[in-house]
Design an enzyme around this catalytic site. Structure first.
Site, short mmCIF file in Angstrom:
data_model
loop_
_atom_site.label_atom_id
_atom_site.label_comp_id
_atom_site.label_asym_id
_atom_site.label_seq_id
_atom_site.Cartn_x
_atom_site.Cartn_y
_atom_site.Cartn_z
N HIS A 40 0.83 -1.21 0.00
CA HIS A 40 0.00 0.00 0.00
C HIS A 40 0.87 1.26 0.00
CE1 HIS A 40 -3.61 -2.39 0.87
NE2 HIS A 40 -2.87 -3.05 1.74
N SER A 61 5.63 1.13 -23.11
CA SER A 61 4.61 0.89 -24.14
C SER A 61 3.35 0.38 -23.48
CB SER A 61 5.10 -0.14 -25.16
OG SER A 61 5.17 -1.42 -24.58
#
Length: 456
Positions: free
Chosen positions: A199, A329
């Site tokens: 987290h 990408s």
């Protein structure tokens, strides 16, 4: 911008070619014929960047070579057949790419591209035999090059051949290269202990090698997922002709063509067990691109982790020293297109074939090139900043987890909260609470013993 190829100003001559709609002028130095020229006029969309992908054109060359070889066993004139084979070889070798100008945005069955291939191979074969371009003699684009074939089965066959070749020859080697480079880093970093993060908050320790081993496993699974799609891509529609019945083929043609394609490509292609499915749906392409999408997700996670770990140089995490290069990408947009296109095959024919194979081949190329670039320009040059790693780890309050077995969860939590509130170290907080002494802290809080389950 027109998609018409630029011609040599000194050679802008034309010849007459004909189809069922009539005569058309075709550039004299191009092998395509009337149907290709008509498509150029009707679908002047997008420009050269939107042309059919090169791997698909080469796959068509494989298919036409295989078909000619088989058709010669069914009575196709040997001279004509061998000329088709030679012309097809030039397509496979990429020597005739300038003669394939058509764009993806055409009839959804890919009919014009199939005819583009037929016309180019026909005229090149005629030229090899000393004939006149455009005469359709002695090699006819339909009667000979397209013998026992239909656009409805040739295009999906070429789709599968192109995708399978690109996956085997380009994608898997590229991802394997990256996976192996990260594996080497995992082994190099196996003894470097660092703080974990969950987290985006401090967590318990692990080694940098363990962290990198997760990336290795992601890529291993990615390779396996892609490979698992190949058996369906190896099934070929050829022999189904217009709607899957095999009308106008000879018995056994489908099996022999698949065997011939397998012989040319050295891949285990076989005839599809159900040609109706092979023409009407392209679930195999959707499945394959789904695996590419998962791989893209994995690469984005890995690249982002490494990017954050290398953030700095002074005010970021700074645990990794990265070369001054960066890859990136995304394949997610292509996946949506392929999925929607695959869901819109109606009745006996899916008519979104061109855009499906274009996006699939583009995704394969992007992922392949990104993996090679990421490996070469980033991964192999990654170095661990051990000084920063140790400093961050020793400041983490999550080392308090090691105290749970000795002072209990509630007391450990009190230590962590006190240290955080007062800006002290964990050891100082625990000692001020009277929960342990300095020697006990040294014995109990040892990051090197927090890297796995307690041994029996």
């Amino acid at each position: 911008m027109s998609i018409f190829p630029k011609l040599d100003p000194q050679a802008q001559k034309f010849r007459q070619e004909a189809d069922t709609f009539g005569n058309l002028e075709v550039p004299a130095d191009r092998y395509w014929g009337a149907q290709t020229q008509r498509s150029l006029q009707n679908f002047d969309i997008g420009g050269p960047t939107e042309r059919m992908p090169e791997p698909l054109i080469k796959a068509f060359g494989v298919l036409k070579r295989a078909a000619a070889t088989v058709n010669m066993t069914y009575g196709l004139d040997q001279t004509v057949g061998q000329a088709i084979v030679k012309a097809s070889d030039e397509v496979i070798e990429g020597k005739l790419l300038d003669h394939f100008p058509l764009v993806v945005w055409q009839t959804g069955s890919g009919t014009q591209t199939n005819m583009n291939v037929n016309e180019v191979i026909s005229n090149r074969a005629i030229e090899l035999l000393g004939g006149e371009l455009g005469s359709k003699k002695p090699v006819h684009p339909n009667d000979h090059v397209n013998m026992s074939q239909s656009s409805n089965d040739t295009f999906p066959t070429a789709m599968h051949v192109a995708a399978a070749i690109e996956i085997n020859q380009r994608l898997i080697p590229s991802v394997t290269l990256l996976r192996d480079a990260i594996q080497a880093k995992s082994e190099e970093f196996k003894d470097i202990i660092k703080i974990g993060r969950t987290h985006l908050q401090d967590a318990t320790p692990l080694t940098l090698g363990q962290e990198f081993s997760g990336y290795v496993q992601q890529l291993t699974y990615g390779i396996q997922r892609v490979e698992a799609t190949l058996p369906r891509l190896y099934n070929l529609a050829q022999g189904g002709t217009a709607v899957g019945t095999g009308l106008n083929t000879r018995e056994g043609f489908d099996v022999k063509v698949a065997e011939a394609i397998s012989g040319i490509t050295k891949l285990p292609f076989k005839t599809a067990p159900n040609k109706f499915e092979a023409l009407a749906a392209h679930d195999a392409i959707v499945e394959a691109h789904g695996a590419l999408n998962v791989l893209a997700v994995s690469l984005m996670k890995i690249a982002n982790d490494i990017r954050f770990l290398g953030s700095g140089p002074r005010c970021g995490l700074g645990e990794l020293n990265l070369p001054e290069n960066e890859p990136g990408s995304s394949i997610m947009g292509n996946n949506t297109t392929v999925s929607v296109a695959g869901s819109n095959g109606h009745f006996e024919l899916n008519v979104f074939k061109p855009v499906m194979i274009k996006n699939t081949i583009q995704s394969i190329r992007l992922l392949s090139d990104a993996c090679v670039s990421f490996t070469k320009n980033c991964v192999v040059g990654i170095e661990a900043n051990e000084k920063k790693i140790n400093a961050i780890m020793n400041e983490s309050l999550m080392l308090v987890t090691a105290l749970n077995p000795y002072i209990g969860y509630d007391n450990a939590a009190k230590c962590a909260k006190k240290a955080h509130k007062e800006g002290t170290t964990l050891k100082e907080a625990a000692m001020s609470l009277g929960l342990l002494n300095e020697q006990q802290f040294k014995e109990w809080v040892r990051p090197e013993l927090m890297l796995g389950p307690t041994k029996k």
